[in-house]
Design an enzyme around this catalytic site. Sequence first.
Site, short mmCIF file in Angstrom:
data_model
loop_
_atom_site.label_atom_id
_atom_site.label_comp_id
_atom_site.label_asym_id
_atom_site.label_seq_id
_atom_site.Cartn_x
_atom_site.Cartn_y
_atom_site.Cartn_z
CD GLU A 106 5.69 67.50 -2.07
OE1 GLU A 106 5.68 65.80 -1.55
OE2 GLU A 106 7.03 67.67 -1.80
CD GLU A 144 7.05 72.21 -0.12
OE1 GLU A 144 7.47 71.28 0.50
OE2 GLU A 144 5.75 71.95 -1.09
C1 GLA Z 1 6.28 68.25 1.26
C2 GLA Z 1 4.77 68.53 0.64
C3 GLA Z 1 4.62 70.29 2.48
C4 GLA Z 1 5.05 69.48 3.81
C5 GLA Z 1 6.49 68.83 3.49
C6 GLA Z 1 7.13 68.88 4.68
O1 GLA Z 1 7.59 68.77 0.49
O2 GLA Z 1 4.40 69.68 0.00
O3 GLA Z 1 3.23 70.16 2.54
O4 GLA Z 1 4.33 68.52 3.57
O5 GLA Z 1 6.74 67.90 2.75
O6 GLA Z 1 7.99 68.28 4.81
#
Ligand code: GLA
Length: 670
Positions: A151, A306
């Site tokens: 991210e 994710e």
């Molecule tokens: C983000 C991060 C993950 C985790 C999620 C939790 O997407 O990439 O590492 O922290 O949030 O929702």
Amino acid sequence: MAENFHRFLYGGDYNPDQWLEYPDILKEDIRMMKEAHINTVTLGVFAWSKLEPQDGVYDFDWMEEIIDRLYENGIYVNLATPSGARPHWLADKYPEVLQVDESRRRQIFGLRHNACFTSPAYRMKVYQINRKLAERFDRHPGVILWHVSNEYGGECHCPLCQQAFRDWLKEKYHTIDEINRRWNTAFWSHTYQSFDQIESPSSIGESSIHGLYLDWRRFMSYQITDFCRAEIRALRDGGALKKTTANFMYNYSLINYHELAQAVDIVSWDNYPQWHHQKEPVTAMKSAMQHDIMRSIKKEPFLLMESCPGPTNWSPVSKLKRPGILEAASLQAVAHGSDSVLYFQIRKGRGGFEKFHGAVIDHYGKSDDRVYQECCQVGEDLERLTQVNFSKVESQAAVIYDWENRWALEESCGPRNENMFYKEAVEKSYSAFRKLGLNVDVIDSMQELDCYKVVAAPLLYMFRPGFAEKVRRYVSGGGRFILTYWSGVVDENDLCVLGGTPGGLMDVMGLRSTEIDALYEGENNEMISAGDGRRYTCEHLCQLVDLKTAKPLYLYGGDFYAGTAAATENDFGSGKAYYICADAEQKFYDDLYAGIVAEAGIRKVFSGEIPEGIAVSVRTDAENEYIFIQNYNPQPTAFLPEMEDAELMLGELTGEMKPFSTAVLKRKKR
Ligand code: GLA
Ligand code: ZN
């Protein structure tokens, strides 16, 4: 990846580095993953301090053992580069890696995602570990993909970043005079004498020059993309042949993902809709649009990197997903072009910020757990849909949602400073097309238009270079183009267009936008059909227009501009251009777009109407269409589409769809 893997990737982030002292748990995880049909995990996202416990001292053995064990059990690995969070020793030894915020305050060690993307020390340390990871693991048959960092985001205002910004500006504009011209710095006497005086925007410094703000955004996007490229170069220097991805975020504004996506092979993203806050069909539509943004960047299948099996823990209230929502949301990703369903995370962590974040395996750790059982169901569904993997999503309709326009529109001052409702305006057009059962691409204004039968450009305040000419060609060649209020107002430096707006398109639209009325919260006006007198409300912004060749379709109902055009249509070449003057209610868009789509001769999946709350999407390969039908209503909904020669791949179609249920049909491509 395609060569390595023919199934949907199913699984998610797995953090065994937090569990190395619990060998029984690691064994049990693999058993439970297999039971849930999990075939892929993302490893090592935040494992830097276990991989390089001291500067230059690497320990990859534990990682190799885990990759081996997973592979023996049929579980593949997206291997991460660890730059999303750095070890303590690294920040201690090289303090320049710590970000400086916009008020020029340097952070101390902590959290994650907060490194300087310019710092040569950080780039060097990332290069070294990435290269070593590639040398050791790229050839492992269990590794199928490189997950670069995590991210990417944020911004750094340190002296190194300031210098890099100035160099970037010098390359773009060559002279300080040119910058003064393009940023209109004569305003408030802010003229620069030299590049050295330029500082990134700051609440204790410059925030009145919108051109500076825009170029700062562009620079940070460029710098992060450059950092990502450097990470990938390190992998390639280490011999990596496998594909790369970087995980993007929901409606994230600070990076132009169209730029970052050029650095990676595959777009992936993290989707965390907060269900049951708004009505489920609304949440589903918003989430669908974000999937379509991601797919439209490369116009290729993407990966859902994710998502959360249960509730997240970072929003003010963590509501449970009602039974069935996990399955619906997972299959929605697939319906919109994802070749994976991946979660954060496989096993719920024991301590730290995310210990109550939903996961496949709960602290309880056994199979008789509601969320785990639902994950097993999704795993089964994906196996039944294997044939859909790699198929494409083809769209005849597109909506423009442009990052640079968003920066400009939201930073500018007036006509409304609280909220211009840009995303909401895009969602209205998007959802009007979707309710007709159409696939929709959500594109950037720099992308090609000719492949669509209809294109909507809501609130396109900034026309980027070449945009007006492209629209002119598109419409004269037969395209249907919809533009709204407050469009074509400025150029790429946020300088106002002279001589009339929408800039360069007044003849195509057949009108000139004159004044714009901003309404206070709670105020509204009406838009009345010039044909049958139907009425709709509008709020926030009402554009006044001076008609040339355009015909009024709707007229304002109230205020001093009652009776003047509120929506128009103009024939131009062999196409048509429509202009929507005000922020109309959703129903207005639904009705207007139904007419435009019918007239444009767009082929729909079903001939009949689609009931509210039911979503239809289609994926296509060389031979087949795969039609996804989802009921997002919390109640059973009557729907029986006429589907000759279609074969049911998943779910049921009995005439009434159960709440949150999905049916997938397959038929020969027509
Ligand atoms: C983000 C991060 C993950 C985790 C999620 C939790 O997407 O990439 O590492 O922290 O949030 O929702
Ligand atoms: Zn910096």
